[in-house]
Design an enzyme around this catalytic site. Structure first.
Site, short mmCIF file in Angstrom:
data_model
loop_
_atom_site.label_atom_id
_atom_site.label_comp_id
_atom_site.label_asym_id
_atom_site.label_seq_id
_atom_site.Cartn_x
_atom_site.Cartn_y
_atom_site.Cartn_z
N GLN A 173 -3.76 5.87 2.34
CA GLN A 173 -4.12 4.62 3.05
C GLN A 173 -5.41 4.78 3.85
O GLN A 173 -5.73 3.95 4.70
CB GLN A 173 -2.99 4.25 4.01
CG GLN A 173 -1.75 3.72 3.33
CD GLN A 173 -1.96 2.29 2.85
OE1 GLN A 173 -2.14 1.37 3.62
NE2 GLN A 173 -1.97 2.13 1.54
N VAL B 207 -6.68 -0.28 2.07
CA VAL B 207 -6.52 0.82 3.03
C VAL B 207 -6.20 0.31 4.43
O VAL B 207 -6.43 -0.84 4.76
CB VAL B 207 -7.78 1.74 3.09
CG1 VAL B 207 -8.04 2.40 1.77
CG2 VAL B 207 -9.00 1.00 3.57
N GLU B 208 -5.65 1.24 5.23
CA GLU B 208 -5.23 0.89 6.59
C GLU B 208 -6.22 1.44 7.62
O GLU B 208 -6.43 0.87 8.67
CB GLU B 208 -3.85 1.56 6.79
CG GLU B 208 -3.19 1.32 8.11
CD GLU B 208 -1.99 2.26 8.28
OE1 GLU B 208 -1.84 2.80 9.38
OE2 GLU B 208 -1.23 2.45 7.30
N THR B 209 -6.84 2.58 7.26
CA THR B 209 -7.73 3.28 8.20
C THR B 209 -9.05 3.64 7.54
O THR B 209 -9.06 4.14 6.41
CB THR B 209 -7.05 4.58 8.70
OG1 THR B 209 -5.83 4.23 9.36
CG2 THR B 209 -7.94 5.35 9.66
N ARG C 263 -7.66 0.28 11.36
CA ARG C 263 -7.89 1.33 12.36
C ARG C 263 -9.22 2.00 12.00
O ARG C 263 -9.46 2.33 10.83
CB ARG C 263 -6.77 2.36 12.34
CG ARG C 263 -6.99 3.50 13.34
CD ARG C 263 -5.98 4.61 13.21
NE ARG C 263 -4.68 4.26 13.77
CZ ARG C 263 -3.60 3.98 13.06
NH1 ARG C 263 -3.68 4.01 11.74
NH2 ARG C 263 -2.46 3.67 13.62
#
Length: 306
Positions: free
Chosen positions: A244, A23-25, A57
């Protein structure tokens, strides 16, 4: 044999690295995940530092509408956490953001059943409001033939958690919703309980919202979790694909449902209101992707997985 499908049960988080990489966030609920009452949960600062160092993030989402984003920023600071206002999404902000998103007319007013946080966010967004804490001490003297006046320019009633709820506010908000054409009924959240102290659970924002559902016979538009409004807003604001995102929370019916409604990965932590027995109870239909004791397990599970 009958064909039937069962929802896969939540898996204990065994390899934190795998989840972090996928994942990004990360969206974190606050109470029960980051802190409990006014006490930081063990290992939180180190966990957030590690996730930031890996380029993730971080966003903090709370259904508590009593504070504005600026006031929440001060709480993070007091607890020694470096979190910017841009990373905080409280349901007080969500109410103002929703009104902005629908181009709520600036000549209309908002009647607020709630505390200071909602007023501050409405003010920042440029909306006219009345009610809030100012109406906390008002009483109605019921005399024969008494009729309560209300402002015909109120185009929305926003109901949030309000420790000073009284009959005056219930009647005023009810009149606006029932008698002003097109008046919106907005709830910051419908949480049954909240943590005012760490000694017990206290009646939550849902009890205030319930008073208006009872008197107006109308369902509110909910802007906090588990409604998808905040998730959509976040995805658009940061340009994130929902696949994400990982939602991390301690409540099944708000946090985990919020993540699932938004098409995100979900992680339940057992440091707040949900126990393992509640998660595994046959009567619980909400199953996160993973569960773990607290977010600092990211550090120990990371080490174990290497």
């Amino acid at each position: 044999m009958e064909n039937f499908t069962t929802k896969a049960s939540a898996q204990p988080l065994k390899n934190a690295d795998e989840l972090i990489d996928s994942v990004e966030t990360f969206i974190f609920d606050c109470d029960g995940v980051i802190w409990k009452g006014d006490k930081l949960i063990d290992g939180v600062p180190q966990t957030l530092d590690m996730l930031r160092s890996r380029g993730k993030r971080l966003v903090f989402v709370t259904n508590n509408s009593t504070k504005s984003r600026k006031q929440y920023g001060k709480k993070f600071e007091t607890l020694g956490l470096d979190v910017s206002e841009e990373e905080i999404f409280a349901s007080s902000f969500a109410a103002a953001a929703y009104l902005k998103s629908i181009d709520f007319p600036k000549d209309k007013k908002v009647y607020v059943v709630g505390e200071d946080g909602i007023l501050k966010e409405l003010e920042l967004a440029g909306f006219q409001y009345l009610g809030g804490p100012d109406d906390g001490g008002k009483k109605i003297e019921l005399k024969p033939g008494f009729l309560m006046e209300h402002d015909k320019d109120v185009g929305a009633v926003v109901v949030g958690f309000d420790r000073y709820l009284n009959y005056y506010k219930v009647q005023y908000g009810t009149l606006c919703i029932r008698e002003n054409p097109g008046c919106l009924f907005i709830a910051t959240n419908r949480d049954a309980v909240t943590h005012l102290t760490d000694a017990q659970e206290w009646a939550g924002g849902g009890s205030m919202v319930g008073a208006f559902i009872g008197s107006t016979q109308r369902e509110p538009l909910v802007v906090g979790k588990p409604s998808t409004f905040m998730m959509d807003y976040l995805a658009n604001k940061f340009g994130i694909l929902k696949s994400q995102i990982c939602m991390v929370g301690d409540r099944l019916d708000t946090d985990i449902l919020f993540g699932q409604n938004g098409g995100c990965k979900t992680l339940l932590v057992l440091s707040g209101v949900t126990s393992l027995s509640m998660l595994q109870s046959p009567s619980n239909s909400i199953q996160p992707d993973f569960y773990t004791n607290k977010i600092s397990d990211f550090l120990s599970l990371k080490a174990a997985a290497v």
